[in-house]
Scaffold this motif. Structure first.
Motif, PDB file in Angstrom:
ATOM      1  N   GLU A  60       0.806  -1.216   0.000  1.00 23.94           N
ATOM      2  CA  GLU A  60       0.000   0.000   0.000  1.00 23.94           C
ATOM      3  C   GLU A  60       0.841   1.269   0.000  1.00 23.94           C
ATOM      4  O   GLU A  60       0.353   2.327  -0.350  1.00 23.94           O
ATOM      5  CB  GLU A  60      -0.906   0.039   1.245  1.00 23.94           C
ATOM      6  N   GLY A  61       2.072   1.159   0.455  1.00 21.39           N
ATOM      7  CA  GLY A  61       2.877   2.353   0.681  1.00 21.39           C
ATOM      8  C   GLY A  61       2.672   2.807   2.112  1.00 21.39           C
ATOM      9  O   GLY A  61       2.067   2.111   2.921  1.00 21.39           O
ATOM     10  N   PRO A  62       3.159   3.991   2.455  1.00 21.99           N
ATOM     11  CA  PRO A  62       3.037   4.466   3.838  1.00 21.99           C
ATOM     12  C   PRO A  62       1.579   4.525   4.282  1.00 21.99           C
ATOM     13  O   PRO A  62       0.698   4.892   3.507  1.00 21.99           O
ATOM     14  CB  PRO A  62       3.640   5.867   3.792  1.00 21.99           C
ATOM     15  N   LEU A  63       1.350   4.168   5.535  1.00 20.21           N
ATOM     16  CA  LEU A  63      -0.004   4.185   6.079  1.00 20.21           C
ATOM     17  C   LEU A  63      -0.327   5.514   6.754  1.00 20.21           C
ATOM     18  O   LEU A  63      -1.379   5.648   7.372  1.00 20.21           O
ATOM     19  CB  LEU A  63      -0.176   3.030   7.083  1.00 20.21           C
ATOM     20  N   ALA A  64       0.560   6.477   6.634  1.00 21.01           N
ATOM     21  CA  ALA A  64       0.357   7.790   7.258  1.00 21.01           C
ATOM     22  C   ALA A  64      -0.950   8.409   6.756  1.00 21.01           C
ATOM     23  O   ALA A  64      -1.237   8.373   5.556  1.00 21.01           O
ATOM     24  CB  ALA A  64       1.529   8.709   6.947  1.00 21.01           C
ATOM     25  N   PRO A  65      -1.734   8.992   7.662  1.00 17.66           N
ATOM     26  CA  PRO A  65      -3.028   9.550   7.264  1.00 17.66           C
ATOM     27  C   PRO A  65      -2.928  10.857   6.482  1.00 17.66           C
ATOM     28  O   PRO A  65      -3.847  11.216   5.753  1.00 17.66           O
ATOM     29  CB  PRO A  65      -3.739   9.779   8.594  1.00 17.66           C
ATOM     30  N   VAL A  66      -1.815  11.583   6.640  1.00 16.16           N
ATOM     31  CA  VAL A  66      -1.605  12.835   5.912  1.00 16.16           C
ATOM     32  C   VAL A  66      -0.173  12.857   5.386  1.00 16.16           C
ATOM     33  O   VAL A  66       0.730  12.269   5.976  1.00 16.16           O
ATOM     34  CB  VAL A  66      -1.884  14.082   6.795  1.00 16.16           C
ATOM     35  N   ALA A  67       0.024  13.551   4.286  1.00 21.63           N
ATOM     36  CA  ALA A  67       1.326  13.548   3.608  1.00 21.63           C
ATOM     37  C   ALA A  67       2.465  14.041   4.490  1.00 21.63           C
ATOM     38  O   ALA A  67       3.583  13.538   4.410  1.00 21.63           O
ATOM     39  CB  ALA A  67       1.239  14.403   2.342  1.00 21.63           C
ATOM     40  N   CYS A  68       2.192  14.991   5.362  1.00 19.25           N
ATOM     41  CA  CYS A  68       3.275  15.554   6.164  1.00 19.25           C
ATOM     42  C   CYS A  68       3.828  14.569   7.198  1.00 19.25           C
ATOM     43  O   CYS A  68       4.910  14.785   7.741  1.00 19.25           O
ATOM     44  CB  CYS A  68       2.835  16.851   6.845  1.00 19.25           C
ATOM     45  N   LEU A  69       3.139  13.470   7.459  1.00 16.42           N
ATOM     46  CA  LEU A  69       3.622  12.467   8.423  1.00 16.42           C
ATOM     47  C   LEU A  69       4.252  11.255   7.746  1.00 16.42           C
ATOM     48  O   LEU A  69       4.748  10.365   8.427  1.00 16.42           O
ATOM     49  CB  LEU A  69       2.478  12.014   9.334  1.00 16.42           C
ATOM     50  N   ALA A  70       4.240  11.234   6.427  1.00 12.42           N
ATOM     51  CA  ALA A  70       4.857  10.120   5.709  1.00 12.42           C
ATOM     52  C   ALA A  70       6.370  10.154   5.917  1.00 12.42           C
ATOM     53  O   ALA A  70       6.963  11.222   6.115  1.00 12.42           O
ATOM     54  CB  ALA A  70       4.528  10.202   4.223  1.00 12.42           C
ATOM     55  N   ILE A  71       6.987   8.994   5.891  1.00 13.35           N
ATOM     56  CA  ILE A  71       8.435   8.915   6.029  1.00 13.35           C
ATOM     57  C   ILE A  71       9.078   9.712   4.898  1.00 13.35           C
ATOM     58  O   ILE A  71       8.641   9.646   3.754  1.00 13.35           O
ATOM     59  CB  ILE A  71       8.894   7.446   5.996  1.00 13.35           C
ATOM     60  N   ASN A  72      10.100  10.470   5.227  1.00 12.86           N
ATOM     61  CA  ASN A  72      10.827  11.322   4.277  1.00 12.86           C
ATOM     62  C   ASN A  72       9.977  12.447   3.689  1.00 12.86           C
ATOM     63  O   ASN A  72      10.291  12.965   2.620  1.00 12.86           O
ATOM     64  CB  ASN A  72      11.442  10.494   3.135  1.00 12.86           C
ATOM     65  N   ARG A 100      -2.908  23.416  13.798  1.00 13.97           N
ATOM     66  CA  ARG A 100      -3.721  23.016  14.945  1.00 13.97           C
ATOM     67  C   ARG A 100      -4.225  21.585  14.824  1.00 13.97           C
ATOM     68  O   ARG A 100      -4.668  20.996  15.809  1.00 13.97           O
ATOM     69  CB  ARG A 100      -4.874  23.993  15.099  1.00 13.97           C
ATOM     70  N   THR A 101      -4.149  21.024  13.612  1.00 14.64           N
ATOM     71  CA  THR A 101      -4.628  19.652  13.433  1.00 14.64           C
ATOM     72  C   THR A 101      -3.509  18.621  13.495  1.00 14.64           C
ATOM     73  O   THR A 101      -3.777  17.429  13.600  1.00 14.64           O
ATOM     74  CB  THR A 101      -5.370  19.503  12.089  1.00 14.64           C
ATOM     75  N   LEU A 102      -2.259  19.066  13.433  1.00 14.77           N
ATOM     76  CA  LEU A 102      -1.140  18.125  13.416  1.00 14.77           C
ATOM     77  C   LEU A 102      -1.131  17.183  14.615  1.00 14.77           C
ATOM     78  O   LEU A 102      -0.923  15.969  14.444  1.00 14.77           O
ATOM     79  CB  LEU A 102       0.196  18.862  13.289  1.00 14.77           C
ATOM     80  N   PRO A 103      -1.401  17.646  15.836  1.00 14.69           N
ATOM     81  CA  PRO A 103      -1.439  16.696  16.969  1.00 14.69           C
ATOM     82  C   PRO A 103      -2.496  15.594  16.777  1.00 14.69           C
ATOM     83  O   PRO A 103      -2.267  14.440  17.126  1.00 14.69           O
ATOM     84  CB  PRO A 103      -1.771  17.581  18.172  1.00 14.69           C
ATOM     85  N   LEU A 104      -3.616  15.955  16.194  1.00 13.26           N
ATOM     86  CA  LEU A 104      -4.671  14.981  15.912  1.00 13.26           C
ATOM     87  C   LEU A 104      -4.162  13.921  14.940  1.00 13.26           C
ATOM     88  O   LEU A 104      -4.331  12.712  15.164  1.00 13.26           O
ATOM     89  CB  LEU A 104      -5.885  15.706  15.314  1.00 13.26           C
ATOM     90  N   TRP A 105      -3.527  14.368  13.839  1.00 12.74           N
ATOM     91  CA  TRP A 105      -3.019  13.436  12.835  1.00 12.74           C
ATOM     92  C   TRP A 105      -1.890  12.571  13.391  1.00 12.74           C
ATOM     93  O   TRP A 105      -1.791  11.397  13.066  1.00 12.74           O
ATOM     94  CB  TRP A 105      -2.558  14.176  11.587  1.00 12.74           C
TER      95      TRP A 105
END
Length: 131
Positions: A81-93, A104-109
């Motif tokens: 599937e690739g990275p399972l990160a819910p938003v692009a900014c939390l994907a590896i690299n 303000r939403t980053l802690p939620l993600w």
């Protein structure tokens, strides 16, 4: 959402684990047992071989087998599937986001990402087999 590719990859890995011998298991046998097209499984095994999760040989006596004794569901899903990160900014690299400090939403993600990661990486393939 986990796609058909990820779900079928798990089924393929379970099948390999449940039918493991010293021999390679032909893909056509897995396809028949799982009711999945061999052609679609050929796409999936390429990802799993590239990730080092299974090995394969072609020709007479060819097929696929597991490379190690234990796998996490997370590593199987990420291989297909690739990275399972819910938003692009939390994907590896991922590139650093200009808004990271004020988002303000980053802690939620991050919390959601941790939940998903911990859930799938703490589930083992052996938990899904009949053995």
């Amino acid at each position: 959402m986990i796609s058909t590719k990820g779900r079928y990859a798990l089924r393929l890995m379970i099948d390999l684990a449940e039918h493991e011998t010293d021999n390679y298991i032909p893909l056509k046998d897995i396809a028949e047992r799982q009711g999945i097209s061999k052609k679609y499984l050929e796409i999936i095994v390429k990802d799993l071989v590239s990730a080092g999760l299974i090995s394969g040989i072609s020709g007479k006596g060819g097929g696929y087998k597991l490379c190690k004794e234990e796998y996490s569901v997370g590593e199987i899903l990420e291989a297909t599937e690739g990275p399972l990160a819910p938003v692009a900014c939390l994907a590896i690299n991922a590139d650093t986001c200009d808004k990271e400090k004020e988002c303000r939403t980053l802690p939620l993600w991050r919390e959601y990402d941790t939940l998903v990661h911990d859930f799938f990486f703490n589930k083992k393939l052996t938990e899904l087999t009949r053995k």
